[in-house]
Write an enzyme that holds these catalytic residues in place. Structure first.
Site, PDB file in Angstrom:
ATOM      1  N   HIS A  34      54.832 149.793  43.184  1.00  0.00           N
ATOM      2  CA  HIS A  34      54.239 150.894  43.937  1.00  0.00           C
ATOM      3  C   HIS A  34      52.742 150.601  44.115  1.00  0.00           C
ATOM      4  O   HIS A  34      52.251 149.546  43.676  1.00  0.00           O
ATOM      5  CB  HIS A  34      54.466 152.232  43.218  1.00  0.00           C
ATOM      6  CG  HIS A  34      54.081 152.202  41.768  1.00  0.00           C
ATOM      7  ND1 HIS A  34      52.773 152.107  41.346  1.00  0.00           N
ATOM      8  CD2 HIS A  34      54.831 152.231  40.636  1.00  0.00           C
ATOM      9  CE1 HIS A  34      52.721 152.099  40.029  1.00  0.00           C
ATOM     10  NE2 HIS A  34      53.962 152.154  39.566  1.00  0.00           N
ATOM     11  N   GLY A  36      50.211 151.611  42.700  1.00  0.00           N
ATOM     12  CA  GLY A  36      49.467 151.364  41.453  1.00  0.00           C
ATOM     13  C   GLY A  36      49.471 149.885  41.106  1.00  0.00           C
ATOM     14  O   GLY A  36      48.429 149.302  40.778  1.00  0.00           O
ATOM     15  N   HIS A  37      50.659 149.257  41.208  1.00  0.00           N
ATOM     16  CA  HIS A  37      50.741 147.816  40.917  1.00  0.00           C
ATOM     17  C   HIS A  37      49.868 147.019  41.901  1.00  0.00           C
ATOM     18  O   HIS A  37      49.219 146.044  41.522  1.00  0.00           O
ATOM     19  CB  HIS A  37      52.185 147.309  41.084  1.00  0.00           C
ATOM     20  CG  HIS A  37      53.146 147.829  40.055  1.00  0.00           C
ATOM     21  ND1 HIS A  37      54.181 148.675  40.386  1.00  0.00           N
ATOM     22  CD2 HIS A  37      53.255 147.600  38.734  1.00  0.00           C
ATOM     23  CE1 HIS A  37      54.880 148.947  39.291  1.00  0.00           C
ATOM     24  NE2 HIS A  37      54.339 148.314  38.276  1.00  0.00           N
ATOM     25  N   GLN A  61      62.119 145.445  25.358  1.00  0.00           N
ATOM     26  CA  GLN A  61      61.281 146.632  25.203  1.00  0.00           C
ATOM     27  C   GLN A  61      62.020 147.937  25.499  1.00  0.00           C
ATOM     28  O   GLN A  61      61.429 149.006  25.465  1.00  0.00           O
ATOM     29  CB  GLN A  61      60.010 146.511  26.052  1.00  0.00           C
ATOM     30  CG  GLN A  61      60.213 146.602  27.557  1.00  0.00           C
ATOM     31  CD  GLN A  61      58.924 146.290  28.288  1.00  0.00           C
ATOM     32  OE1 GLN A  61      58.513 145.146  28.431  1.00  0.00           O
ATOM     33  NE2 GLN A  61      58.243 147.329  28.772  1.00  0.00           N
ATOM     34  N   LYS A 154      47.463 153.727  32.728  1.00  0.00           N
ATOM     35  CA  LYS A 154      48.454 154.793  32.496  1.00  0.00           C
ATOM     36  C   LYS A 154      49.175 154.550  31.170  1.00  0.00           C
ATOM     37  O   LYS A 154      49.429 155.476  30.418  1.00  0.00           O
ATOM     38  CB  LYS A 154      49.474 154.868  33.630  1.00  0.00           C
ATOM     39  CG  LYS A 154      50.431 156.048  33.419  1.00  0.00           C
ATOM     40  CD  LYS A 154      51.496 156.113  34.457  1.00  0.00           C
ATOM     41  CE  LYS A 154      52.576 155.094  34.238  1.00  0.00           C
ATOM     42  NZ  LYS A 154      53.499 155.418  33.140  1.00  0.00           N
ATOM     43  N   GLN A 158      49.996 150.931  25.354  1.00  0.00           N
ATOM     44  CA  GLN A 158      50.396 149.540  25.628  1.00  0.00           C
ATOM     45  C   GLN A 158      49.150 148.643  25.743  1.00  0.00           C
ATOM     46  O   GLN A 158      49.096 147.544  25.190  1.00  0.00           O
ATOM     47  CB  GLN A 158      51.214 149.496  26.913  1.00  0.00           C
ATOM     48  CG  GLN A 158      51.409 148.107  27.483  1.00  0.00           C
ATOM     49  CD  GLN A 158      52.393 148.065  28.638  1.00  0.00           C
ATOM     50  OE1 GLN A 158      53.584 148.166  28.436  1.00  0.00           O
ATOM     51  NE2 GLN A 158      51.907 147.898  29.856  1.00  0.00           N
ATOM     52  N   VAL A 181      46.246 155.099  38.893  1.00  0.00           N
ATOM     53  CA  VAL A 181      46.331 155.413  40.325  1.00  0.00           C
ATOM     54  C   VAL A 181      47.271 156.609  40.456  1.00  0.00           C
ATOM     55  O   VAL A 181      48.355 156.621  39.856  1.00  0.00           O
ATOM     56  CB  VAL A 181      46.870 154.202  41.126  1.00  0.00           C
ATOM     57  CG1 VAL A 181      46.906 154.510  42.618  1.00  0.00           C
ATOM     58  CG2 VAL A 181      45.988 152.973  40.858  1.00  0.00           C
TER      59      VAL A 181
HETATM   60  O1  PAF Z   1      53.894 147.792  31.895  1.00  0.00           O
HETATM   61  C1  PAF Z   1      54.901 147.105  32.196  1.00  0.00           C
HETATM   62  O2  PAF Z   1      55.361 147.098  33.343  1.00  0.00           O
HETATM   63  C2  PAF Z   1      55.574 146.281  31.121  1.00  0.00           C
HETATM   64  O3  PAF Z   1      55.539 146.921  29.887  1.00  0.00           O
HETATM   65  C3  PAF Z   1      55.016 144.848  31.025  1.00  0.00           C
HETATM   66  C4  PAF Z   1      53.557 144.849  30.608  1.00  0.00           C
HETATM   67  C5  PAF Z   1      55.165 144.138  32.356  1.00  0.00           C
HETATM   68  C6  PAF Z   1      55.803 144.063  29.971  1.00  0.00           C
HETATM   69  O4  PAF Z   1      57.149 143.970  30.284  1.00  0.00           O
END
Ligand code: PAF
Length: 292
Positions: A34, A36-37, A61, A154, A158, A181
């Protein structure tokens, strides 16, 4: 823009770039991109010569019962967006490429864990989540060997986990944080917003409004340690949780912390308020930083 799927192709391109002195910028993602990325990519482009974006839905994860299977895989659409954004290389490996020794499950024996900070808040609700994140990010860093890597604010916790292991394990990479964003109504952009209905998206704006309200309250001084005890933070946290729940959320936590995620002390002048709440089945995260 090149789309590659194997570590050996990636290493070849990275080596060639490094030999000519290029600065490598890296944006790790799980795809379903999106705006934001794309802002992260823009930040990487403004500080690097070659921008590599990874797209990998990392099984390690995700906890049991979470949305690993359901998580949208949209490589074609993502590639179009990244091309337009100016990304140079997409690295989109298969699970077996990333976890060759674990039969597709993502559970190789070597893992990167950052105890303490990984066990609170998001980590308390999603045990093992941050070990999954730290492990895949460390593996990606070893493959991409970036000079800089960009993450969104956000996912505040992490970012803290990643900054911690990069510092403590001496990874030679500069971590850049991009501000959250937001949609026009204030909702923090997230791939998981795609799970929300239109009316839920409107409803979800209450999260940010609540954070903004708390920030204002804290900055008026009425809740400063000088005038009040730590209890008063608990009081306004609890009130905010009740308000959110009354608006249809199921709040997991809403908490005021120091910027390193510890309970704040009188000395802390920079704070972050973090919230995680379900709207229907969708878990939403947001946070706001403030100085008092
Ligand atoms: O934030 C994310 O999209 C994920 O946690 C990441 C950092 C790509 C690791 O898989």
């Amino acid at each position: 823009m090149q789309i590659i799927h194997t570590i050996s192709e990636l290493r070849e391109l990275v080596t060639a770039g490094k030999q000519t002195g290029k600065v490598i910028g890296f944006v790790p993602t799980m795809g379903n991109l999106h705006q934001g990325h794309l802002q992260l990519v823009k930040m990487a482009l403004s500080t690097s010569d070659i921008v590599i974006c990874s797209i990998f839905v990392n099984p390690l994860q995700f906890g049991e019962g979470e949305d690993f299977e359901q998580y949208p895989r949209t490589l074609e659409a993502d590639a179009k967006k990244l091309q337009q954004a100016g990304c140079d290389i997409i690295f989109a490996p298969a699970v077996d490429e990333m976890y060759p020794e674990s039969d597709g499950g993502g559970r190789d024996q070597s893992q990167v864990s950052v105890p303490g900070i990984s066990d609170i808040l998001e980590g308390a609700s999603r045990p093992g989540h941050f070990t999954g994140v730290a492990t895949i990010v460390a593996k990606l860093f070893n493959m991409v060997q970036p000079d800089k890597a960009v993450f969104g604010a956000k996912d505040y916790q992490q970012l803290q986990v990643i900054q911690r292991f990069v510092r403590e394990l001496c990874f030679p990479v500069e971590i850049l944080s991009h501000p959250i964003v937001r949609e026009n109504n204030g909702l923090a952009m997230s791939s998981r917003n795609g799970y929300l209905s239109e009316s839920q998206k409107q409803q979800a704006a209450a999260l940010y409004k609540t954070l903004q309200g708390l920030k204002k309250q804290l900055q008026t001084g009425a809740y400063s340690f000088k005038n009040n005890s730590l209890k008063s933070y608990a009081g306004i946290e609890q009130q905010a949780i009740e308000d959110l729940n009354a608006q249809g959320f199921m709040t997991d936590y809403l908490t005021i912390r120091s910027t390193d995620l510890m309970p704040p002390t009188e000395k802390d002048k920079h704070l972050v308020i973090l919230v995680a709440a379900y709207l229907g089945k969708t878990r939403l995260l947001d946070n706001i930083q403030l100085s008092i």
